[in-house]
Design a protein around this motif. Structure first.
Motif, PDB file in Angstrom:
ATOM      1  N   PHE A  32      36.092  -3.826  64.866  1.00 47.19           N
ATOM      2  CA  PHE A  32      35.784  -2.879  65.942  1.00 47.19           C
ATOM      3  C   PHE A  32      37.070  -2.256  66.507  1.00 47.19           C
ATOM      4  CE2 PHE A  32      35.811  -2.671  70.644  1.00 47.19           C
ATOM      5  CZ  PHE A  32      35.035  -1.525  70.817  1.00 47.19           C
ATOM      6  N   SER A  34      38.344   1.707  66.283  1.00 50.56           N
ATOM      7  CA  SER A  34      38.728   2.463  67.479  1.00 50.56           C
ATOM      8  C   SER A  34      40.115   3.065  67.323  1.00 50.56           C
ATOM      9  CB  SER A  34      38.695   1.552  68.710  1.00 50.56           C
ATOM     10  OG  SER A  34      37.405   1.019  68.920  1.00 50.56           O
ATOM     11  N   LYS A  71      34.232   7.390  65.228  1.00 50.58           N
ATOM     12  CA  LYS A  71      33.148   7.412  66.207  1.00 50.58           C
ATOM     13  C   LYS A  71      32.240   6.196  65.983  1.00 50.58           C
ATOM     14  CE  LYS A  71      33.016  12.465  66.508  1.00 50.58           C
ATOM     15  NZ  LYS A  71      32.202  13.687  66.255  1.00 50.58           N
ATOM     16  N   HIS A  72      31.575   5.762  67.052  1.00 51.70           N
ATOM     17  CA  HIS A  72      30.605   4.654  66.980  1.00 51.70           C
ATOM     18  C   HIS A  72      31.240   3.387  66.404  1.00 51.70           C
ATOM     19  CE1 HIS A  72      28.029   8.084  67.600  1.00 51.70           C
ATOM     20  NE2 HIS A  72      28.252   8.541  66.397  1.00 51.70           N
ATOM     21  N   TRP A 118      31.545   0.435  67.315  1.00 52.50           N
ATOM     22  CA  TRP A 118      30.788  -0.825  67.446  1.00 52.50           C
ATOM     23  C   TRP A 118      29.909  -1.094  66.221  1.00 52.50           C
ATOM     24  CZ3 TRP A 118      25.464  -0.591  67.325  1.00 52.50           C
ATOM     25  CH2 TRP A 118      24.889   0.671  67.528  1.00 52.50           C
ATOM     26  N   ILE A 119      29.508  -0.019  65.521  1.00 56.02           N
ATOM     27  CA  ILE A 119      28.653  -0.199  64.335  1.00 56.02           C
ATOM     28  C   ILE A 119      29.397  -0.954  63.247  1.00 56.02           C
ATOM     29  CG2 ILE A 119      27.369   1.002  62.507  1.00 56.02           C
ATOM     30  CD1 ILE A 119      26.749   3.201  64.487  1.00 56.02           C
ATOM     31  N   SER A 134      27.950  -4.183  61.372  1.00 60.63           N
ATOM     32  CA  SER A 134      27.729  -4.213  59.923  1.00 60.63           C
ATOM     33  C   SER A 134      28.401  -5.421  59.274  1.00 60.63           C
ATOM     34  CB  SER A 134      28.222  -2.915  59.273  1.00 60.63           C
ATOM     35  OG  SER A 134      29.614  -2.763  59.425  1.00 60.63           O
ATOM     36  N   LEU A 141      31.021   2.434  58.152  1.00 56.72           N
ATOM     37  CA  LEU A 141      31.055   3.243  59.371  1.00 56.72           C
ATOM     38  C   LEU A 141      31.492   4.680  59.049  1.00 56.72           C
ATOM     39  CD1 LEU A 141      30.926   3.700  62.414  1.00 56.72           C
ATOM     40  CD2 LEU A 141      33.240   2.740  62.569  1.00 56.72           C
ATOM     41  N   ILE A 176      28.520   6.367  57.708  1.00 55.62           N
ATOM     42  CA  ILE A 176      27.568   6.727  58.776  1.00 55.62           C
ATOM     43  C   ILE A 176      28.025   8.003  59.478  1.00 55.62           C
ATOM     44  CG2 ILE A 176      26.778   6.060  61.081  1.00 55.62           C
ATOM     45  CD1 ILE A 176      26.562   3.210  60.120  1.00 55.62           C
ATOM     46  N   ASN A 177      29.290   8.075  59.817  1.00 51.99           N
ATOM     47  CA  ASN A 177      29.808   9.222  60.556  1.00 51.99           C
ATOM     48  C   ASN A 177      29.754  10.501  59.742  1.00 51.99           C
ATOM     49  OD1 ASN A 177      30.316   7.753  62.883  1.00 51.99           O
ATOM     50  ND2 ASN A 177      32.391   7.211  62.302  1.00 51.99           N
TER      51      ASN A 177
END
Length: 248
Positions: free
Chosen positions: A20, A24, A29-30, A32-33, A37, A242, A245-246
């Motif tokens: 995480f 960052s 983005k996002h 935390w996903i 995962s 991630l 996903i983005n």
């Protein structure tokens, strides 16, 4: 054994947390996903109830990447230098970080920190083996033939969906495609975040994947074609998922 399981639970939690933090730092983005995962991958969740070496290796992988993206390069290289003494794949991670500092950052002098672990243990081991290069001469994996045989070149591609789960596998595939596009895009090498993702995240996964795929296919280095090897790079897979996903 209960103590080992508690230790593994702590290792997995820290790996998830640093995944995480790394996401960052990379301005994903996002973020935390990525942490979610990591826990969602079946092979990683189950590894908490084992005494395997892979979870600790995965923690050192993501710790080194987090330190590097946090601009603590010397600490990152020191961390990587001890990784071959957790698992031999640490030599692959050393190669990734060496290439990153030479090609991307144009830094050669710092690479001395990358030798710290091997130099220190070589001196310690000398008093037992009477051989300064015992790490290489006494290495049980330094063999060209494996007693376990060999298998399909696509073995790990076919097994990964069952290992990390179909959702993460699909998103990993998208993340890999994105980075392959980055690889051949000149603008990538002018963007620090993209360079760090390409070298440290994508590079770590690809060198690990290709090494094990080729080793199992050619029957090298005592490979048994076990899918649990990929526990070692679960945090990196989480970051690539991630990224996928983005993009979507």
């Amino acid at each position: 054994f209960i103590g080992i399981k508690l230790f593994q639970c702590m290792v997995v939690f820290l790996s998830s947390f640093l995944t995480f933090k790394t996401a960052s730092r990379l301005n994903f983005k996002h973020a935390w996903i990525a942490a979610l995962s990591v826990y969602a991958m079946p092979v990683y969740f189950k590894s908490q109830f084992s005494g395997l070496t892979e979870p600790l290796f995965s923690l050192f992988v993501i710790m080194a990447i987090w330190l590097e993206v946090s601009k603590k390069s010397k600490l990152a290289l020191l961390t990587v230098s001890f990784m071959p003494f957790i698992r031999m794949e640490g030599l692959l991670i050393m190669l990734v970080f060496a290439l990153y500092h030479i090609v991307s950052k144009r830094e050669v002098m710092k690479l001395g920190f990358l030798c710290t672990g091997i130099v220190l243990y070589s001196i310690i081991g000398f008093f037992y083996y009477h051989d300064l290069i015992w790490f290489f001469t006494q290495n049980p994996y330094a063999q060209y033939e494996s007693i376990y045989g060999s298998g399909s070149l696509m073995h790990f591609v076919k097994q990964l969906p069952f290992t990390i789960g179909y959702p993460v596998f699909f998103l990993l595939f998208v993340g890999v495609l994105k980075n392959l596009f980055f690889l051949f895009t000149p603008q990538t090498y002018c963007d620090d975040d993209k360079k760090r993702e390409l070298f440290l995240v994508f590079g770590t996964f690809m060198i690990f994947f290709l090494f094990h795929a080729i080793s199992w296919y050619m029957g090298l280095f005592g490979s048994f074609g076990m899918v649990r090897y990929f526990i070692c790079v679960v945090p990196v897979i989480g970051l690539l998922a991630l990224s996928g996903i983005n993009i979507l």
